[in-house]
Write a protein that holds these residues in place. Sequence first.
Motif, PDB file in Angstrom:
ATOM      1  N   ARG A   1     -16.608   6.133   6.087  1.00  0.00           N
ATOM      2  CA  ARG A   1     -16.162   5.656   4.773  1.00  0.00           C
ATOM      3  C   ARG A   1     -17.336   5.207   3.900  1.00  0.00           C
ATOM      4  NH1 ARG A   1     -13.595   1.354   1.827  1.00  0.00           N
ATOM      5  NH2 ARG A   1     -11.951   2.255   0.542  1.00  0.00           N
TER       6      ARG A   1
ATOM      7  N   GLU B   1      -4.028   7.523   1.944  1.00  0.00           N
ATOM      8  CA  GLU B   1      -3.719   6.285   1.231  1.00  0.00           C
ATOM      9  C   GLU B   1      -3.900   6.542  -0.256  1.00  0.00           C
ATOM     10  OE1 GLU B   1      -4.907   2.409   2.473  1.00  0.00           O
ATOM     11  OE2 GLU B   1      -4.311   1.641   0.496  1.00  0.00           O
TER      12      GLU B   1
ATOM     13  N   LYS C   1       0.851  -1.179   0.000  1.00  0.00           N
ATOM     14  CA  LYS C   1       0.000   0.000   0.000  1.00  0.00           C
ATOM     15  C   LYS C   1       0.887   1.230   0.000  1.00  0.00           C
ATOM     16  CE  LYS C   1      -4.250  -1.710   1.946  1.00  0.00           C
ATOM     17  NZ  LYS C   1      -5.302  -0.760   1.539  1.00  0.00           N
TER      18      LYS C   1
ATOM     19  N   ARG D   1     -14.177  -1.346  -2.065  1.00  0.00           N
ATOM     20  CA  ARG D   1     -15.226  -1.136  -1.063  1.00  0.00           C
ATOM     21  C   ARG D   1     -14.810  -1.586   0.331  1.00  0.00           C
ATOM     22  NH1 ARG D   1     -20.034   0.500  -3.721  1.00  0.00           N
ATOM     23  NH2 ARG D   1     -20.941   0.704  -1.667  1.00  0.00           N
ATOM     24  N   ASP D   2     -14.052  -2.698   0.387  1.00  0.00           N
ATOM     25  CA  ASP D   2     -13.658  -3.159   1.734  1.00  0.00           C
ATOM     26  C   ASP D   2     -12.309  -2.583   2.159  1.00  0.00           C
ATOM     27  OD1 ASP D   2     -11.651  -4.709   0.582  1.00  0.00           O
ATOM     28  OD2 ASP D   2     -12.718  -6.607   0.816  1.00  0.00           O
ATOM     29  N   GLY D   3     -11.690  -1.781   1.286  1.00  0.00           N
ATOM     30  CA  GLY D   3     -10.456  -1.091   1.669  1.00  0.00           C
ATOM     31  C   GLY D   3      -9.208  -1.956   1.604  1.00  0.00           C
ATOM     32  N   SER D   4      -9.323  -3.167   1.067  1.00  0.00           N
ATOM     33  CA  SER D   4      -8.160  -4.070   1.065  1.00  0.00           C
ATOM     34  C   SER D   4      -7.262  -3.855  -0.157  1.00  0.00           C
ATOM     35  CB  SER D   4      -8.632  -5.530   1.088  1.00  0.00           C
ATOM     36  OG  SER D   4      -9.330  -5.833  -0.114  1.00  0.00           O
TER      37      SER D   4
ATOM     38  N   SER E   1      -6.515   6.214   5.938  1.00  0.00           N
ATOM     39  CA  SER E   1      -6.308   4.961   5.223  1.00  0.00           C
ATOM     40  C   SER E   1      -7.152   3.902   5.904  1.00  0.00           C
ATOM     41  CB  SER E   1      -4.842   4.537   5.299  1.00  0.00           C
ATOM     42  OG  SER E   1      -4.740   3.154   4.991  1.00  0.00           O
ATOM     43  N   PRO E   2      -7.885   3.083   5.114  1.00  0.00           N
ATOM     44  CA  PRO E   2      -8.689   2.027   5.745  1.00  0.00           C
ATOM     45  C   PRO E   2      -7.822   0.917   6.358  1.00  0.00           C
ATOM     46  CG  PRO E   2      -8.844   1.900   3.336  1.00  0.00           C
ATOM     47  CD  PRO E   2      -8.073   3.146   3.654  1.00  0.00           C
ATOM     48  N   SER E   3      -6.525   0.971   6.174  1.00  0.00           N
ATOM     49  CA  SER E   3      -5.662  -0.145   6.612  1.00  0.00           C
ATOM     50  C   SER E   3      -4.802   0.135   7.832  1.00  0.00           C
ATOM     51  CB  SER E   3      -4.710  -0.545   5.489  1.00  0.00           C
ATOM     52  OG  SER E   3      -5.399  -0.654   4.289  1.00  0.00           O
TER      53      SER E   3
ATOM     54  N   GLU F   1      -7.403   8.635  -0.465  1.00  0.00           N
ATOM     55  CA  GLU F   1      -8.355   8.819   0.627  1.00  0.00           C
ATOM     56  C   GLU F   1      -7.642   9.016   1.948  1.00  0.00           C
ATOM     57  OE1 GLU F   1     -10.787   5.382   1.834  1.00  0.00           O
ATOM     58  OE2 GLU F   1      -9.555   4.113   0.548  1.00  0.00           O
TER      59      GLU F   1
ATOM     60  N   TRP G   1     -14.356  11.217   6.707  1.00  0.00           N
ATOM     61  CA  TRP G   1     -13.614  10.521   5.658  1.00  0.00           C
ATOM     62  C   TRP G   1     -13.619  11.361   4.386  1.00  0.00           C
ATOM     63  CZ3 TRP G   1     -12.288   5.752   7.794  1.00  0.00           C
ATOM     64  CH2 TRP G   1     -11.355   5.010   7.036  1.00  0.00           C
TER      65      TRP G   1
END
Length: 507
Positions: free
Chosen positions: A400, A232, A211, A436-439, A248-250, A245, A337
């Motif tokens: 998000r 991210e 990432k 969508r799931d941020g992965s 970061s979703p992670s 974004e 977000w």
Amino acid sequence: MAAKRFKKVLVANRGEIAVRVIQGLREMGIASVAVHSDVDRTALHVLMADEAVAIGPAPAGESYLVGERIVAAALDTGAEAIHPGYGFLSENADFADAVEQAGLVFIGPTARSMRLMGDKLSARRHMIAAGVPVVPGTEDAVTDPDEAVAVAGRIGYPVLLKASAGGGGKGMRVVRSAGEMAAALRQTRGEAGASFADDAVFVEKYIEDPKHIEVQVVGDGRGEVVHLFERECSVQRRHQKVIEESPSPSLTPDLRARICAAAVQTARAVDYRGAGTVEFILAPDGSFHFLEMNTRLQVEHPVTELVTGTDLVRAQVLVAQGDGLPWRQDELAQRGWAMEFRLYAEDPSRGFVPSIGRIESLTVPLGPGVRLDTGVYEGFDVPIHYDPLLAKLIVWAEDRDRCIARARRALGEFVLHGPVHNLPFHRWALDQPAFRDGSYTTHFVADSFDQHAWLPELDEDARTALIAAAALYEAGRRSGHESPPGSRGGGASNWRLSALRSMTGNG
Ligand code: ADP
Ligand code: ADP
Ligand code: MG
């Protein structure tokens, strides 16, 4: 030091970033001077500025990159400072020196920190010395393929050959085995020499499925540095970002704290002044490594502005005036977000090649939580000479899921006819499970986007256009023509592509 208020500032850039800076200056009561090439006489930044100065012909090398003409324009118009935007001369230390030698203020870091950070090799060496984790690789340029093979053997394949002076995703090549090394090194050095006038290339471990996480920092140049959290930017094509974004979703709170601390440590190590971005690569195992520092305002800075409630251009101006930082670290927090979608004049169905043409019609999204930073307007001819970034759509929402919903709404309202563009790509990306799931990782576009199978979602008008194009194609075929105008020739499904192209804007 007594702060000196600027009355007039010259903006040494074009497009959406020049417009953004002019808007920021106007809100501060500062007059703006635009510079422009011949083809940009009627560009939006010129129309918006208080004054404008012509600085040469269309090629950037004869206008936007000619430092002397820009300094002369500032002196002629009585501007006290120069804001360089991003790209062009923004990371050119000699230009920063020339600005200061002319008695003007360069709104950016010192030439010294630009020299230390501007080239990737120098930045790596500096960060190693400062104790910041860097991607394993060489500390010096490599010219001998045998040496490169030896290094790669030590750190393990795959490796990345990288131009020290590279930028914008250019000057990089992945090498997966010793047999590929000699040719890859020759090509990368050749390209680096041609594109960046510097053929220094180094070897770095290529991190698989990572990432891209970066941290916004602002320093006062006197040792004080704050961070404004992460962005991210893993949605990339050709190693260049298209969606960003924040948060970061992670990142876990712990990882976020450690990455932000490493960024502040990086900026402190060079007594950083002004706004800058420290880029990291985050490996699947959770380890992160310094990639580079961008010593300027970043394309994706609005994401940070929305999520922290700040104005980074204003912060840059305040620091340059000697006012110091507008916030303490404990006054900064991420709220909600934000996501940015870069609107490029480029064709996703043909490897994202840049496109040009007149903006025939433009309907922009508005409403709650929507921001548009744009450099174009209806009727403007997008020139071929510059970066194909037309505008940036930035949306903010409380979390998000709502940010994605708002982005879908805003992208759905956005209509642009003219050059081929990537709005349909953004609509596609938003609906991908990995997004969508941020992965998603930096391999997201290469792994999930099939340009040959891809057709953007069609609305009623587009369907009508498709049917009309199919009829036209049939008629053309029967009367002996190979293919309808605008198609690439050959291939039975070309009517679809040409109809699609007219629907996505390549009229
Ligand atoms: P960011 O990291 O801010 O997203 P990009 O990589 O998209 O930046 O590049 C921002 C702008 O700067 C683009 O116009 C890009 O072409 C230009 N750019 C970046 N680095 C260089 C460089 N070394 N030489 C020339 N142009 C560059
Ligand atoms: P640029 O100056 O062009 O922005 P960067 O060094 O920041 O160059 O790299 C741009 C992108 O290339 C990164 O965001 C990442 O996707 C990819 N990249 C760079 N270095 C590595 C690496 N060592 N391993 C994997 N991907 C990398
Ligand atoms: Mg980078």
